[in-house]
Each structure stands twice: as structure tokens, then as C-alpha cells.
Design an enzyme around this catalytic site. Sequence first.
Site, PDB file in Angstrom:
ATOM      1  N   HIS A  96       4.494   5.668  11.568  1.00 11.96           N
ATOM      2  CA  HIS A  96       4.033   5.622  10.178  1.00 11.96           C
ATOM      3  C   HIS A  96       3.108   6.830  10.007  1.00 11.96           C
ATOM      4  CE1 HIS A  96       3.109   4.182   6.290  1.00 11.96           C
ATOM      5  NE2 HIS A  96       2.852   2.912   6.541  1.00 11.96           N
ATOM      6  N   ARG A 148       0.799  -1.222   0.000  1.00  9.06           N
ATOM      7  CA  ARG A 148       0.000   0.000   0.000  1.00  9.06           C
ATOM      8  C   ARG A 148       0.838   1.281   0.000  1.00  9.06           C
ATOM      9  NH1 ARG A 148      -2.702  -4.071   1.502  1.00  9.06           N
ATOM     10  NH2 ARG A 148      -0.709  -4.567   2.431  1.00  9.06           N
ATOM     11  N   THR A 149       1.795   1.380   0.904  1.00  6.03           N
ATOM     12  CA  THR A 149       2.496   2.658   1.057  1.00  6.03           C
ATOM     13  C   THR A 149       3.274   3.001  -0.213  1.00  6.03           C
ATOM     14  OG1 THR A 149       2.671   2.164   3.394  1.00  6.03           O
ATOM     15  CG2 THR A 149       4.029   3.973   2.576  1.00  6.03           C
ATOM     16  N   LYS A 195      26.069  -3.736   0.277  1.00  2.48           N
ATOM     17  CA  LYS A 195      27.544  -3.558   0.261  1.00  2.48           C
ATOM     18  C   LYS A 195      28.009  -2.745   1.459  1.00  2.48           C
ATOM     19  CE  LYS A 195      27.004  -3.031  -4.703  1.00  2.48           C
ATOM     20  NZ  LYS A 195      26.998  -1.960  -5.718  1.00  2.48           N
ATOM     21  N   ARG A 205      11.121   3.697   3.594  1.00  3.35           N
ATOM     22  CA  ARG A 205      10.674   2.752   4.629  1.00  3.35           C
ATOM     23  C   ARG A 205      11.904   1.974   5.058  1.00  3.35           C
ATOM     24  NH1 ARG A 205       5.629  -1.312   4.534  1.00  3.35           N
ATOM     25  NH2 ARG A 205       4.637   0.673   5.069  1.00  3.35           N
TER      26      ARG A 205
HETATM   27  N1   CP Z   1      -0.498  -0.005   5.702  1.00  3.13           N
HETATM   28  C1   CP Z   1       0.735  -0.284   5.232  1.00  3.13           C
HETATM   29  O1   CP Z   1       1.737   0.306   5.654  1.00  3.13           O
HETATM   30  O2   CP Z   1       0.755  -1.268   4.291  1.00  3.13           O
HETATM   31  P1   CP Z   1       2.054  -1.724   3.488  1.00  3.13           P
HETATM   32  O3   CP Z   1       2.976  -2.416   4.488  1.00  3.13           O
HETATM   33  O4   CP Z   1       1.555  -2.664   2.419  1.00  3.13           O
HETATM   34  O5   CP Z   1       2.717  -0.504   2.930  1.00  3.13           O
END
Ligand code: CP
Length: 305
Positions: free
Chosen positions: A131, A52-53, A82, A103
Site C-alpha cells: 500500500h 480512506r484511500t 462477468k 485496489r
Molecule cells: N488505510 C486504509 O487503507 O484505509 P481504507 O481501507 O479505508 O482505504
Amino acid sequence: MAPQHIVEVSQFDCEFLELLFSSADSMRSLPRPSDLQSGRILATIFYEPSTRTRLSFESAMLRLGGSVISTENAREFSSAIKGETVEDTIMMASGYADAIVIRHHEQGAALRAAAVSPVPILNGGDGPGEHPTQALLDLYTIRAELGRIDNLRIALVGDLRYGRTARSLALLSRLTTGVELVFVSPDSARMRDDIRDQLTVAGIAFRDETDLARVLPEVDVVYQTRIQKERFESEEDYLAAKGTYILNRAMYDLLNPNAIVMHPLPRVDEINPEVDADPRSAYFRQAHNGVLIRMALLNQVLGRR
Ligand code: CP
């Protein structure tokens, strides 16, 4: 001018929320294709898996007329393997892109990225930390579904210890009034003290419960989360937590008829697909709202052309 980073919920205020939500509303009727970000490039650098993100940020940039460069498994397929540091990777990517979504598996990695980056950094999740863009889309979804963000009772359910989405939503609730949070979690996955302390300072009411069935009739929002096997320190703790809270038809029968059920997704077994068609199941609509919020965020940090 210093770039505007989006790294943690504590940087937001009510005015920011109002502007962002109204900008996200306006994204629904944006002509396609749009040229609001034409000529600009977004880099998505993901050291942990995501559906999603990453995809919603990329979709958001493409819908704004911009372009995307991406590494989806940066832990293996970037020069991290590396030994390259996050800081060096960001210094490189900032020469290739106008904004970067990162991320990372380590809490605090997005802050480290922001400390060196000359272009905006957007935190797409830092380990068990935060998040923030998910919390924004979660609160936006509550507003869209229930018509308000104030005077709500919200149950946060499942893995509250390691669940960065629940942690960030709890922190974001400080910008609402009259909220009460109910933490429903197994002992090994209880909300940590850092969040409890910040809620206490902000005067937000919260309590712990273990019996989800008792909570369901009295809340406006159920925010279900996955027990994250990958973050537990021992298999024993994970097994003790797994399967404790499952939303199925019988549990939905106890749920307040006007409530909504949310989940940041992905789910494993904590929401049975048999309730997906129930109008109170808002989790897919929630995920789709991610594109609108992230379009608004990209316009915010990059400025409109
Ligand atoms: N909600 C969310 O962070 O989903 P993903 O891990 O798929 O990005």
C-alpha cells in the site's frame, strides 16, 4: 512518454520523498478552488472495500479542480463479475480517465495494471502485498508530528503477515537513517521473510517482540494495525491472533510521553476510543494527511497544468 506509475515502495528514493513532502506541505495553503488539474479525470476502481484511500484520492482530485469517476465495489458492480480481466478493465478505463487508482484483492494486481496502462496507475492496496501511498502518508505524518524521519524507533504492531500498510512502511523506512523497527505480533501474524530479507540487505535494524507493554516506553512511534480476519487462512489462526494487543488507557500510561500512536485504520478493538483525545493519538491526523499526500502524488504523475 511512459506514464509514471505508483505501484510499490521500492520505486521511491530520497529525492522523490523530499519533493513529495514539500509539495504536500504546499497543498495546505492551496487556494480553493484550485485549477491545477482542471479538465482532468481520475478513475477509482476498487475491488475491495475502502473508506480512506478511495475518498481521500477523490477529495484530492476534486480539491485540485479535477473530476472523478468511480466504481467502489468493482468485484460485484463492474464487469469483473462477468469474467473481465484486470488488464481489460484498465485498458477500458484508460480511455475514460487520465489516471487510475486501483485496489485489488490479489497481490501483484497493480503491477499487472501498470504493465498495460497508457495512463498512470496508483496502487491503492493489492491484497496482502503493498500500500505504497499509505506508506508515504505515514512517513509524512511522522515527519509532521515528530519533526524528523531519522533516528527513530518504530514498533509495528498486530497483523504484520497480511498487513500491507505495515509491510510498505517497513520497506519505506529504508529511505531513513538510524531507524530501528520492532515487530510486535502474534506468532500467526509475523512479518514475512520477503520484507525481512529486504531490510537485511538495506542494513535496517529490526527485532521481534511479543510483549507490547515492554516496548511502549522505549519507542517513538507505535504503528498499531488491525488483525485482518478476511485474510487469515483459518478461523483458528485468526482467533489465536485476535485481541492480543489492545491499546487502552492503562497501556498509554506506559507509553513514552513524546511518542505518537498511529493506525492506518479502520480499527476494530485494537485501540480503545478512550485514548482518542490523548495528544499522542495521531491516527485521525494521519488519515487527514492522506489528502495532502495524494494531491501531491496526483500533481506528480499528471504534471501541473
Ligand atoms: N488505510 C486504509 O487503507 O484505509 P481504507 O481501507 O479505508 O482505504
